[in-house]
Motif scaffolding. Structure first.
Motif, PDB file in Angstrom:
ATOM      1  N   MET A  73       0.825  -1.200   0.000  1.00  0.00           N
ATOM      2  CA  MET A  73       0.000   0.000   0.000  1.00  0.00           C
ATOM      3  C   MET A  73       0.865   1.258   0.000  1.00  0.00           C
ATOM      4  O   MET A  73       1.930   1.300   0.604  1.00  0.00           O
ATOM      5  CB  MET A  73      -0.919   0.013   1.219  1.00  0.00           C
ATOM      6  CG  MET A  73      -1.818  -1.230   1.328  1.00  0.00           C
ATOM      7  SD  MET A  73      -2.894  -1.472  -0.088  1.00  0.00           S
ATOM      8  CE  MET A  73      -4.242  -0.409   0.377  1.00  0.00           C
ATOM      9  N   THR A  75      -0.622   4.100   1.015  1.00  0.00           N
ATOM     10  CA  THR A  75      -1.190   4.805   2.158  1.00  0.00           C
ATOM     11  C   THR A  75      -2.062   3.843   2.950  1.00  0.00           C
ATOM     12  O   THR A  75      -2.578   2.866   2.404  1.00  0.00           O
ATOM     13  CB  THR A  75      -2.026   6.023   1.713  1.00  0.00           C
ATOM     14  OG1 THR A  75      -2.568   6.672   2.872  1.00  0.00           O
ATOM     15  CG2 THR A  75      -3.185   5.611   0.813  1.00  0.00           C
ATOM     16  N   HIS A  76      -2.204   4.144   4.215  1.00  0.00           N
ATOM     17  CA  HIS A  76      -3.112   3.353   5.053  1.00  0.00           C
ATOM     18  C   HIS A  76      -4.268   4.229   5.530  1.00  0.00           C
ATOM     19  O   HIS A  76      -4.886   3.938   6.547  1.00  0.00           O
ATOM     20  CB  HIS A  76      -2.345   2.740   6.233  1.00  0.00           C
ATOM     21  CG  HIS A  76      -1.358   1.703   5.788  1.00  0.00           C
ATOM     22  ND1 HIS A  76      -1.727   0.423   5.463  1.00  0.00           N
ATOM     23  CD2 HIS A  76      -0.027   1.776   5.562  1.00  0.00           C
ATOM     24  CE1 HIS A  76      -0.663  -0.260   5.086  1.00  0.00           C
ATOM     25  NE2 HIS A  76       0.388   0.537   5.128  1.00  0.00           N
ATOM     26  N   VAL A  81      -8.178   2.589   2.187  1.00  0.00           N
ATOM     27  CA  VAL A  81      -8.033   1.156   2.468  1.00  0.00           C
ATOM     28  C   VAL A  81      -9.390   0.472   2.368  1.00  0.00           C
ATOM     29  O   VAL A  81      -9.500  -0.628   1.808  1.00  0.00           O
ATOM     30  CB  VAL A  81      -7.366   0.922   3.839  1.00  0.00           C
ATOM     31  CG1 VAL A  81      -7.430  -0.545   4.227  1.00  0.00           C
ATOM     32  CG2 VAL A  81      -5.921   1.420   3.816  1.00  0.00           C
ATOM     33  N   THR A  99      -4.118 -10.159   5.242  1.00  0.00           N
ATOM     34  CA  THR A  99      -3.293  -9.035   5.663  1.00  0.00           C
ATOM     35  C   THR A  99      -2.021  -9.623   6.238  1.00  0.00           C
ATOM     36  O   THR A  99      -2.079 -10.586   7.010  1.00  0.00           O
ATOM     37  CB  THR A  99      -4.013  -8.198   6.742  1.00  0.00           C
ATOM     38  OG1 THR A  99      -5.269  -7.771   6.228  1.00  0.00           O
ATOM     39  CG2 THR A  99      -3.189  -6.990   7.137  1.00  0.00           C
ATOM     40  N   ASP A 105       1.583  -5.731   2.174  1.00  0.00           N
ATOM     41  CA  ASP A 105       0.489  -5.524   3.130  1.00  0.00           C
ATOM     42  C   ASP A 105      -0.613  -6.563   2.972  1.00  0.00           C
ATOM     43  O   ASP A 105      -1.264  -6.932   3.941  1.00  0.00           O
ATOM     44  CB  ASP A 105      -0.098  -4.122   2.953  1.00  0.00           C
ATOM     45  CG  ASP A 105       0.907  -3.047   3.294  1.00  0.00           C
ATOM     46  OD1 ASP A 105       1.350  -2.996   4.457  1.00  0.00           O
ATOM     47  OD2 ASP A 105       1.260  -2.259   2.385  1.00  0.00           O
ATOM     48  N   TYR A 106      -0.824  -7.014   1.728  1.00  0.00           N
ATOM     49  CA  TYR A 106      -1.876  -7.984   1.435  1.00  0.00           C
ATOM     50  C   TYR A 106      -1.337  -9.075   0.524  1.00  0.00           C
ATOM     51  O   TYR A 106      -0.478  -8.826  -0.315  1.00  0.00           O
ATOM     52  CB  TYR A 106      -3.071  -7.315   0.734  1.00  0.00           C
ATOM     53  CG  TYR A 106      -3.768  -6.292   1.588  1.00  0.00           C
ATOM     54  CD1 TYR A 106      -4.753  -6.673   2.491  1.00  0.00           C
ATOM     55  CD2 TYR A 106      -3.426  -4.959   1.513  1.00  0.00           C
ATOM     56  CE1 TYR A 106      -5.380  -5.740   3.289  1.00  0.00           C
ATOM     57  CE2 TYR A 106      -4.050  -4.012   2.309  1.00  0.00           C
ATOM     58  CZ  TYR A 106      -5.022  -4.404   3.196  1.00  0.00           C
ATOM     59  OH  TYR A 106      -5.635  -3.484   4.001  1.00  0.00           O
ATOM     60  N   ALA A 131      -4.707   3.771  -3.245  1.00  0.00           N
ATOM     61  CA  ALA A 131      -4.048   3.282  -2.032  1.00  0.00           C
ATOM     62  C   ALA A 131      -2.914   2.311  -2.346  1.00  0.00           C
ATOM     63  O   ALA A 131      -2.121   1.977  -1.468  1.00  0.00           O
ATOM     64  CB  ALA A 131      -5.063   2.599  -1.113  1.00  0.00           C
TER      65      ALA A 131
END
Length: 152
Positions: A73, A75-76, A81, A99, A105-106, A131
């Motif tokens: 990502m 940004t969070h 998100v 996650t 992140d994923y 994102a």
């Protein structure tokens, strides 16, 4: 709720074949059909059994490409998100998502008809999302162990 060895054997049997009748379960567990049925019902109500489903053959359905897609990502920010996770939840080719800790992140598990379909998912759906910073995919060459039942 505590479960005993018989419950564990019942859960293992249902993971192998969720269509087992109370009679068949009882025969495997050395219980009467009514006892096996009550145990199954108790385990369902307690949440040990979430649902029943069928395992389908991806190749027969024309899904020739299986891949794992890592998403990093940019940004969070909660709203961005949420938008990303909404897209993941609505895309039928994304069959599971996790996650992670670490660089990605994923992690997404996807099935597509062909490489062109995977390309569309990555370049027209995932990467354009505000994102998302980076996407990396690994195409599955062979799955030598099928998704196994959980240990009981």
């Amino acid at each position: 709720m505590d479960i005993d060895d018989t419950d564990k054997r019942l859960l293992a049997a249902l993971q192998k074949d969720a269509t087992l009748t109370a009679e068949a379960l009882g025969a495997q567990l050395n219980l009467s059909a009514s006892q096996a049925g009550r145990r199954r019902q108790r385990l369902e109500q307690a949440g040990f059994i979430e649902r029943y489903s069928a395992r389908l053959d991806a190749a027969r359905l024309g899904l020739a490409v299986q891949a794992f897609v890592q998403v990093q990502m940019a940004t969070h920010e909660p709203e961005k998100v949420k938008g990303f996770t909404r897209i993941v939840g609505n895309r039928p080719e994304i069959v599971s998502a996790w996650t992670l800790t670490g660089e990605a992140d994923y992690l997404l598990r996807v099935y597509c008809a062909d490489l062109a379909g995977l390309n569309v998912l990555i370049h027209q759906v995932l990467l354009p999302h505000p994102a998302v910073a980076r996407v990396q995919s690994q195409i599955v060459m062979d799955q030598f162990k099928a998704d196994a039942p959980l240990p009981t």
